[in-house]
Design a protein around this motif. Structure first.
Motif, PDB file in Angstrom:
ATOM      1  N   GLU A 175       0.847  -1.205   0.000  1.00 37.01           N
ATOM      2  CA  GLU A 175       0.000   0.000   0.000  1.00 37.01           C
ATOM      3  C   GLU A 175       0.875   1.244   0.000  1.00 37.01           C
ATOM      4  O   GLU A 175       1.929   1.278   0.611  1.00 37.01           O
ATOM      5  CB  GLU A 175      -0.933  -0.062   1.233  1.00 37.01           C
ATOM      6  CG  GLU A 175      -1.652   1.182   1.623  1.00 37.01           C
ATOM      7  CD  GLU A 175      -2.641   1.704   0.585  1.00 37.01           C
ATOM      8  OE1 GLU A 175      -3.487   0.934   0.110  1.00 37.01           O
ATOM      9  OE2 GLU A 175      -2.549   2.913   0.264  1.00 37.01           O
ATOM     10  N   TYR A 178      -9.764   6.928 -16.715  1.00 34.58           N
ATOM     11  CA  TYR A 178     -10.042   5.754 -15.885  1.00 34.58           C
ATOM     12  C   TYR A 178     -10.436   4.564 -16.764  1.00 34.58           C
ATOM     13  O   TYR A 178      -9.885   3.466 -16.644  1.00 34.58           O
ATOM     14  CB  TYR A 178     -11.167   6.094 -14.894  1.00 34.58           C
ATOM     15  CG  TYR A 178     -11.502   4.995 -13.904  1.00 34.58           C
ATOM     16  CD1 TYR A 178     -10.861   4.933 -12.671  1.00 34.58           C
ATOM     17  CD2 TYR A 178     -12.454   4.028 -14.201  1.00 34.58           C
ATOM     18  CE1 TYR A 178     -11.164   3.930 -11.762  1.00 34.58           C
ATOM     19  CE2 TYR A 178     -12.762   3.017 -13.294  1.00 34.58           C
ATOM     20  CZ  TYR A 178     -12.116   2.976 -12.076  1.00 34.58           C
ATOM     21  OH  TYR A 178     -12.426   1.972 -11.179  1.00 34.58           O
ATOM     22  N   THR A 202     -17.393   1.470  -1.591  1.00 39.36           N
ATOM     23  CA  THR A 202     -16.078   1.681  -0.965  1.00 39.36           C
ATOM     24  C   THR A 202     -15.881   3.180  -0.736  1.00 39.36           C
ATOM     25  O   THR A 202     -16.688   3.997  -1.168  1.00 39.36           O
ATOM     26  CB  THR A 202     -14.920   1.211  -1.882  1.00 39.36           C
ATOM     27  OG1 THR A 202     -14.880   2.064  -3.029  1.00 39.36           O
ATOM     28  CG2 THR A 202     -15.050  -0.230  -2.302  1.00 39.36           C
TER      29      THR A 202
HETATM   30  N1  LIG Z   1     -15.376   1.001  -5.955  1.00 41.66           N
HETATM   31  C1  LIG Z   1     -15.847   0.738  -7.163  1.00 41.66           C
HETATM   32  O1  LIG Z   1     -17.021   1.021  -7.475  1.00 41.66           O
HETATM   33  C2  LIG Z   1     -14.971   0.035  -8.183  1.00 41.66           C
HETATM   34  C3  LIG Z   1     -15.588  -0.543  -9.300  1.00 41.66           C
HETATM   35  C4  LIG Z   1     -14.801  -1.200 -10.244  1.00 41.66           C
HETATM   36  C5  LIG Z   1     -13.429  -1.278 -10.059  1.00 41.66           C
HETATM   37  N2  LIG Z   1     -12.846  -0.698  -8.976  1.00 41.66           N
HETATM   38  C6  LIG Z   1     -11.388  -0.816  -8.842  1.00 41.66           C
HETATM   39  O2  LIG Z   1     -11.091  -1.535  -7.662  1.00 41.66           O
HETATM   40  C7  LIG Z   1      -9.820  -1.100  -7.154  1.00 41.66           C
HETATM   41  C8  LIG Z   1      -9.992  -0.673  -5.700  1.00 41.66           C
HETATM   42  O3  LIG Z   1     -10.954   0.370  -5.653  1.00 41.66           O
HETATM   43  P1  LIG Z   1     -11.576   0.894  -4.277  1.00 41.66           P
HETATM   44  O4  LIG Z   1     -12.935   1.385  -4.574  1.00 41.66           O
HETATM   45  O5  LIG Z   1     -11.353  -0.099  -3.198  1.00 41.66           O
HETATM   46  O6  LIG Z   1     -10.635   2.202  -4.070  1.00 41.66           O
HETATM   47  P2  LIG Z   1     -10.010   2.861  -2.768  1.00 41.66           P
HETATM   48  O7  LIG Z   1      -9.659   4.258  -3.155  1.00 41.66           O
HETATM   49  O8  LIG Z   1     -10.901   2.655  -1.588  1.00 41.66           O
HETATM   50  O9  LIG Z   1      -8.668   1.999  -2.568  1.00 41.66           O
HETATM   51  C9  LIG Z   1      -7.592   2.104  -3.465  1.00 41.66           C
HETATM   52  C10 LIG Z   1      -6.300   1.894  -2.707  1.00 41.66           C
HETATM   53  O10 LIG Z   1      -5.192   1.976  -3.634  1.00 41.66           O
HETATM   54  C11 LIG Z   1      -4.145   2.698  -2.994  1.00 41.66           C
HETATM   55  N3  LIG Z   1      -3.236   3.278  -3.989  1.00 41.66           N
HETATM   56  C12 LIG Z   1      -3.496   4.323  -4.820  1.00 41.66           C
HETATM   57  N4  LIG Z   1      -2.401   4.615  -5.559  1.00 41.66           N
HETATM   58  C13 LIG Z   1      -1.452   3.724  -5.200  1.00 41.66           C
HETATM   59  C14 LIG Z   1      -0.107   3.524  -5.607  1.00 41.66           C
HETATM   60  N5  LIG Z   1       0.480   4.304  -6.526  1.00 41.66           N
HETATM   61  N6  LIG Z   1       0.600   2.500  -5.060  1.00 41.66           N
HETATM   62  C15 LIG Z   1       0.019   1.702  -4.106  1.00 41.66           C
HETATM   63  N7  LIG Z   1      -1.247   1.855  -3.663  1.00 41.66           N
HETATM   64  C16 LIG Z   1      -1.963   2.864  -4.202  1.00 41.66           C
HETATM   65  C17 LIG Z   1      -4.876   3.766  -2.172  1.00 41.66           C
HETATM   66  O11 LIG Z   1      -4.050   4.332  -1.187  1.00 41.66           O
HETATM   67  C18 LIG Z   1      -6.059   2.974  -1.632  1.00 41.66           C
HETATM   68  O12 LIG Z   1      -5.762   2.354  -0.405  1.00 41.66           O
HETATM   69  C19 LIG Z   1      -9.364   0.035  -8.063  1.00 41.66           C
HETATM   70  O13 LIG Z   1      -8.483  -0.475  -9.047  1.00 41.66           O
HETATM   71  C20 LIG Z   1     -10.659   0.502  -8.693  1.00 41.66           C
HETATM   72  O14 LIG Z   1     -10.429   1.145  -9.928  1.00 41.66           O
HETATM   73  C21 LIG Z   1     -13.593  -0.043  -8.018  1.00 41.66           C
END
Ligand SMILES: NC(=O)c1ccc[n+]([C@@H]2O[C@H](COP(=O)([O-])OP(=O)(O)OC[C@H]3O[C@@H](n4cnc5c(N)ncnc54)[C@H](O)[C@@H]3O)[C@@H](O)[C@H]2O)c1
Length: 256
Positions: A37, A155, A190
């Motif tokens: 992280e 994105y 989330t």
């Molecule tokens: N929440 C949704 O609706 C959704 C839907 C489809 C896909 N996603 C994908 O799921 C994944 C997680 O999303 P989420 O909603 O849990 O997001 P979130 O923002 O809650 O968590 C993302 C995490 O990634 C970490 N991060 C960001 N940049 C980073 C880096 N350079 N190096 C290491 N860690 C890093 C952040 O600190 C955070 O803890 C993402 O790839 C997102 O695109 C989310």
């Protein structure tokens, strides 16, 4: 006995959200998980919560866009455990805005974290997996990578490219013991989603209405599919994307 007993897993961006849910689920199935992280406070909190529940988890601060930082992670895990069984490329962030004025630095950051980051981590950890002729890499894409969502050019381009990367590397490494798969979650509850709602960019009511099931996904509903895909039960699944969206991409009519 858990089906992932003794497996060593790295989950990027696992400090919160879907990544944390996946880390928790893999721990519950018996894996030892490295929370890779960016944000120290989130990583510490995630590890504490997992260890308090009796799981084996460690924090390693990593920026997935930085090849040196990722190589250090891969080498540290390899030297500590002798192998890496599972990599989940989950780190991400959402920046939304009109394409005609979207700042280039925000475009670059999205592509850097969610496309280049997946490539960098896959390359560094993949080299270890190819040596051991065994391993699974699971990429988190999105339904945004499967269709148009105006205001989300960067994105969605990154997420569509991840689907292609999964197919390419999955086929390239298919005879060398390494599976590469991807999951495309639908809208999931989330902090990332909450941030968009708080900023007035997204509406939970609209998302719920648009979803054929009448609700967005819970993190656990994504995590349990990931557990299946990284387990031996999915031994013939590679180079493909599994959509976990409650029917979102299939739906083509007015809201129900
Ligand atoms: N929440 C949704 O609706 C959704 C839907 C489809 C896909 N996603 C994908 O799921 C994944 C997680 O999303 P989420 O909603 O849990 O997001 P979130 O923002 O809650 O968590 C993302 C995490 O990634 C970490 N991060 C960001 N940049 C980073 C880096 N350079 N190096 C290491 N860690 C890093 C952040 O600190 C955070 O803890 C993402 O790839 C997102 O695109 C989310």
């Amino acid at each position: 006995m858990g089906e992932l007993d003794g497996r060593i897993a790295i989950v990027t961006g696992a400090g919160r959200g879907i990544g944390f849910g996946i880390a928790k689920r893999l721990c519950e199935a018996g894996a030892e998980v490295i929370i890779a992280e960016f944000r120290q406070e989130l990583g510490d909190e995630a590890v504490k919560s997992l260890m308090d529940s009796g799981h084996k988890a460690h924090f390693q601060q990593v920026d997935v866009t930085n090849a040196e930082s990722v190589e250090a992670l891969a080498q540290a895990v390899k030297s500590q455990y002798g192998r890496i069984d599972i990599l989940v490329n989950n780190a991400g962030l959402a920046e939304i805005g009109p394409t005609e004025t979207f700042p280039l630095d925000k475009w670059n950051l999205q592509i850097d974290v969610m496309l280049n980051g997946v490539f960098i981590c896959t390359q560094a950890v993949g080299r270890v997996m190819l040596e051991q002729h065994k391993g699974v890499i699971l990429n988190i894409s999105s339904i945004g990578g499967l269709g148009a969502w105006p205001m989300r050019s960067a994105y969605n381009s990154a997420k569509a490219a991840v689907i292609s990367l999964t197919e390419n590397i999955g086929c390239e490494w298919a005879r060398r013991g390494v599976r590469v798969v991807s999951v495309a979650p639908g809208v999931t509850r989330t902090a990332m989603l909450q941030q968009l709602v708080d900023e007035g960019i997204a509406s939970l009511t609209q998302y719920n209405n648009r979803a054929p099931m009448g609700r967005v996904a819970e993190v656990e509903e994504i995590a349990k599919v990931v557990q299946f895909l990284v387990s031996d039960r999915a031994s013939y699944i590679t180079a493909t994307t599994v959509t976990v969206d409650g029917g979102w991409t299939a739906w083509g009519n007015l809201p129900l």
